[in-house]
Design an enzyme around this catalytic site. Structure first.
Site, PDB file in Angstrom:
ATOM      1  N   GLY A  83       0.192  -1.019  -0.191  1.00 29.46           N
ATOM      2  CA  GLY A  83       0.419  -0.431   0.031  1.00 29.46           C
ATOM      3  C   GLY A  83       0.614   0.925   0.206  1.00 29.46           C
ATOM      4  O   GLY A  83       0.233   2.006  -0.251  1.00 29.46           O
ATOM      5  N   PHE A  98       3.515   1.892  -1.873  1.00 31.18           N
ATOM      6  CA  PHE A  98       3.646   2.545  -2.693  1.00 31.18           C
ATOM      7  C   PHE A  98       2.964   2.516  -3.799  1.00 31.18           C
ATOM      8  O   PHE A  98       1.768   2.244  -3.819  1.00 31.18           O
ATOM      9  CB  PHE A  98       4.100   1.227  -3.558  1.00 31.18           C
ATOM     10  CG  PHE A  98       5.577   0.798  -2.238  1.00 31.18           C
ATOM     11  CD1 PHE A  98       7.010   2.381  -2.225  1.00 31.18           C
ATOM     12  CD2 PHE A  98       6.209  -0.257  -2.024  1.00 31.18           C
ATOM     13  CE1 PHE A  98       8.429   1.931  -1.579  1.00 31.18           C
ATOM     14  CE2 PHE A  98       6.997  -0.096  -0.781  1.00 31.18           C
ATOM     15  CZ  PHE A  98       7.606   0.811  -1.157  1.00 31.18           C
ATOM     16  N   ASN A 124       9.823   1.567  -4.900  1.00 32.32           N
ATOM     17  CA  ASN A 124       9.961   3.104  -5.365  1.00 32.32           C
ATOM     18  C   ASN A 124      11.441   3.352  -6.290  1.00 32.32           C
ATOM     19  O   ASN A 124      12.431   3.816  -6.018  1.00 32.32           O
ATOM     20  CB  ASN A 124       9.659   4.125  -4.162  1.00 32.32           C
ATOM     21  CG  ASN A 124      10.388   3.694  -3.152  1.00 32.32           C
ATOM     22  OD1 ASN A 124      10.873   2.472  -3.230  1.00 32.32           O
ATOM     23  ND2 ASN A 124      11.105   4.310  -2.323  1.00 32.32           N
ATOM     24  N   ALA A 144      23.200   5.137  -1.008  1.00 28.90           N
ATOM     25  CA  ALA A 144      24.013   6.440  -1.510  1.00 28.90           C
ATOM     26  C   ALA A 144      24.102   7.220  -0.797  1.00 28.90           C
ATOM     27  O   ALA A 144      25.569   8.249  -0.702  1.00 28.90           O
ATOM     28  CB  ALA A 144      22.719   6.865  -2.413  1.00 28.90           C
ATOM     29  N   TRP A 145      23.241   8.264   0.307  1.00 30.60           N
ATOM     30  CA  TRP A 145      23.479   9.124   1.624  1.00 30.60           C
ATOM     31  C   TRP A 145      24.962   8.506   2.421  1.00 30.60           C
ATOM     32  O   TRP A 145      25.878   9.415   2.508  1.00 30.60           O
ATOM     33  CB  TRP A 145      22.906   9.080   2.055  1.00 30.60           C
ATOM     34  CG  TRP A 145      22.403  11.030   3.255  1.00 30.60           C
ATOM     35  CD1 TRP A 145      23.066  10.197   4.484  1.00 30.60           C
ATOM     36  CD2 TRP A 145      22.245  12.063   2.986  1.00 30.60           C
ATOM     37  NE1 TRP A 145      22.338  11.395   5.440  1.00 30.60           N
ATOM     38  CE2 TRP A 145      22.531  12.978   4.032  1.00 30.60           C
ATOM     39  CE3 TRP A 145      22.431  12.761   1.764  1.00 30.60           C
ATOM     40  CZ2 TRP A 145      22.171  13.930   3.728  1.00 30.60           C
ATOM     41  CZ3 TRP A 145      22.497  14.310   1.920  1.00 30.60           C
ATOM     42  CH2 TRP A 145      22.652  14.660   3.303  1.00 30.60           C
ATOM     43  N   TRP A 146      24.986   8.313   3.471  1.00 28.54           N
ATOM     44  CA  TRP A 146      25.585   7.613   4.587  1.00 28.54           C
ATOM     45  C   TRP A 146      27.045   7.538   3.689  1.00 28.54           C
ATOM     46  O   TRP A 146      27.991   6.738   4.967  1.00 28.54           O
ATOM     47  CB  TRP A 146      25.279   6.484   5.191  1.00 28.54           C
ATOM     48  CG  TRP A 146      23.754   6.807   5.667  1.00 28.54           C
ATOM     49  CD1 TRP A 146      22.311   6.094   5.575  1.00 28.54           C
ATOM     50  CD2 TRP A 146      23.898   8.211   6.698  1.00 28.54           C
ATOM     51  NE1 TRP A 146      22.179   7.290   6.546  1.00 28.54           N
ATOM     52  CE2 TRP A 146      22.358   8.281   7.089  1.00 28.54           C
ATOM     53  CE3 TRP A 146      25.046   8.739   7.593  1.00 28.54           C
ATOM     54  CZ2 TRP A 146      22.111   9.585   8.011  1.00 28.54           C
ATOM     55  CZ3 TRP A 146      24.483   9.736   8.414  1.00 28.54           C
ATOM     56  CH2 TRP A 146      23.307  10.424   8.590  1.00 28.54           C
ATOM     57  N   GLU A 171      15.251  -1.764   8.701  1.00 22.86           N
ATOM     58  CA  GLU A 171      16.354  -1.264   8.396  1.00 22.86           C
ATOM     59  C   GLU A 171      17.337  -1.293   8.843  1.00 22.86           C
ATOM     60  O   GLU A 171      18.600  -1.927   9.047  1.00 22.86           O
ATOM     61  CB  GLU A 171      16.916   0.137   7.044  1.00 22.86           C
ATOM     62  CG  GLU A 171      17.870   0.812   6.858  1.00 22.86           C
ATOM     63  CD  GLU A 171      17.695   1.619   5.755  1.00 22.86           C
ATOM     64  OE1 GLU A 171      17.248   1.436   4.536  1.00 22.86           O
ATOM     65  OE2 GLU A 171      17.915   3.049   6.412  1.00 22.86           O
TER      66      GLU A 171
END
Ligand SMILES: *[C@@H]1O[C@H](CO)[C@@H](O)[C@H](O)[C@H]1NC(C)=O
Length: 337
Positions: A115, A117, A205, A226-228, A293
């Site tokens: 739901g 997504f 997503n 990507a960020w960390w 996560e």
């Protein structure tokens, strides 16, 4: 003159008879040679089969045959426990293709399209995965949805099929990730494990932008966030409450992994899901709740992944692209989630 004629007349039938005999002989010889040729091909085929079986038992090509960490001195290409980090430029996909093509492997890709997504998310995910995910291999997309009405029309290329699985809710649990993983675990046991050699788990997503090939296959494959990746380990958003099953102390940790993608052999994927479930249940009993996560990060902290995918495999396009990102394989759609 007359005698000559007579003699010819007498010989002629004999010749004819001889001819028939010859023809018979030729026919038999022909049939025999056909049999020999057929037999020869059968033997050849049999030998080829033995050879194939023999080849199939051959080990995966050595890391040094397809992976060159020196090609990317600007990034981390090998972990402390010597697992490769797959960056653009470090791998030779063709060497691996020779090995995996012969094995005729099937790769599963389970996608969380629950739901949270949207219909468009799933549509873009499947369309782009059809174009870029493991081209040339047998692929089965396992689409997990809350309702069949949320499945867009799906047209797939050769060697690709899909199955839709319903996510059943359980009044005991509210955490959507927990419910999803519980369902996925059951579908792996009842269906998926009998159908694939490798399995990836992704969220809907994401949009594939470039080929996601056999260089990503391994026993247990984790995705670098990507960020960390570009941040200091002490700031990673690990679970810091010591009572949680996902706890990682401040001085420890290797990388921060993104839960958007993970994969490996079916057994490894099952192990991770089982550990996550155990951890989440234990936390709930203790009145805690960590995120999926964070449990995933704890799992990979204890049981190190055998292969890591660089942030190129899951890049958030809303970030400025640093020079280390040479090729975006998948774009993460952060908005709306
Ligand atoms: C390869 O695998 C697919 C899917 O499992 C199967 O349908 C096909 O017959 C196999 N091909 C060969 C040559 O074994």
């Amino acid at each position: 003159m007359l005698g000559k004629l007579l003699r010819t007349f007498l010989i002629l039938p004999k010749l004819k008879r001889l001819n028939i005999k010859w023809k018979m002989l030729l026919l038999i010889a022909f049939a025999l040679s056909l049999m020999v040729i057929k037999h020869h091909f059968r033997i050849k085929k049999y030998l080829q089969k033995i050879n194939l079986c023999w080849d199939q038992e051959a080990e995966e090509p050595q890391l040094s045959k397809w992976f060159n960490p020196k090609k990317r001195p600007d990034v981390i290409t090998t972990t402390g426990w010597l697992a490769p980090v797959i960056w653009q430029g470090t791998y030779d996909r063709q060497v691996l293709e020779k090995y995996y093509k012969r094995l005729n492997i099937t790769i599963g890709l389970a996608v969380d399209a629950s739901g949270k997504f949207s219909y468009q998310d799933l549509q873009q995910f499947i369309q782009s995965a059809n174009k870029h995910f493991m081209i040339g291999y047998n692929v089965i997309f396992y689409i997990l949805v809350d309702s069949f009405s949320r499945v867009p029309p799906i047209v797939l290329g050769p060697l690709r099929t899909f199955k839709v699985f319903l996510i059943f809710r359980d009044s005991m649990w509210e955490d959507l990730n927990f419910i999803y993983m519980k369902n996925l675990h059951d579908y792996i046991i009842t269906h998926i494990q009998h159908e694939v050699n490798f399995l990836f788990i992704m969220t809907a997503n994401q949009i594939f932008k470039d080929d996601f090939g056999v260089e990503t296959l391994g026993k247990s494959v984790a995705q670098l966030s990507a960020w960390w990746y570009f941040k200091n380990v002490k700031n990673f958003p690990y679970e810091r409450r010591s009572k949680s099953a996902a706890f990682i102390p401040f001085e420890e940790g290797d990388f921060y992994y993104h839960s958007a993608i993970f994969g490996g052999t079916v057994q490894e994927v099952l192990d991770l899901i089982t550990e996550y479930q155990k951890g989440a249940i234990q936390d709930t009993k203790n009145g805690l709740s960590s995120t999926y996560e964070r449990h995933l990060n704890k799992y990979f902290f204890i049981k190190k992944p055998t292969k890591l995918l660089s942030p190129e495999y899951n890049w958030d396009p809303s970030f400025r692209i640093p020079p280390q990102i040479k090729c975006v394989k998948i774009a993460w759609q952060s908005k709306g989630v």
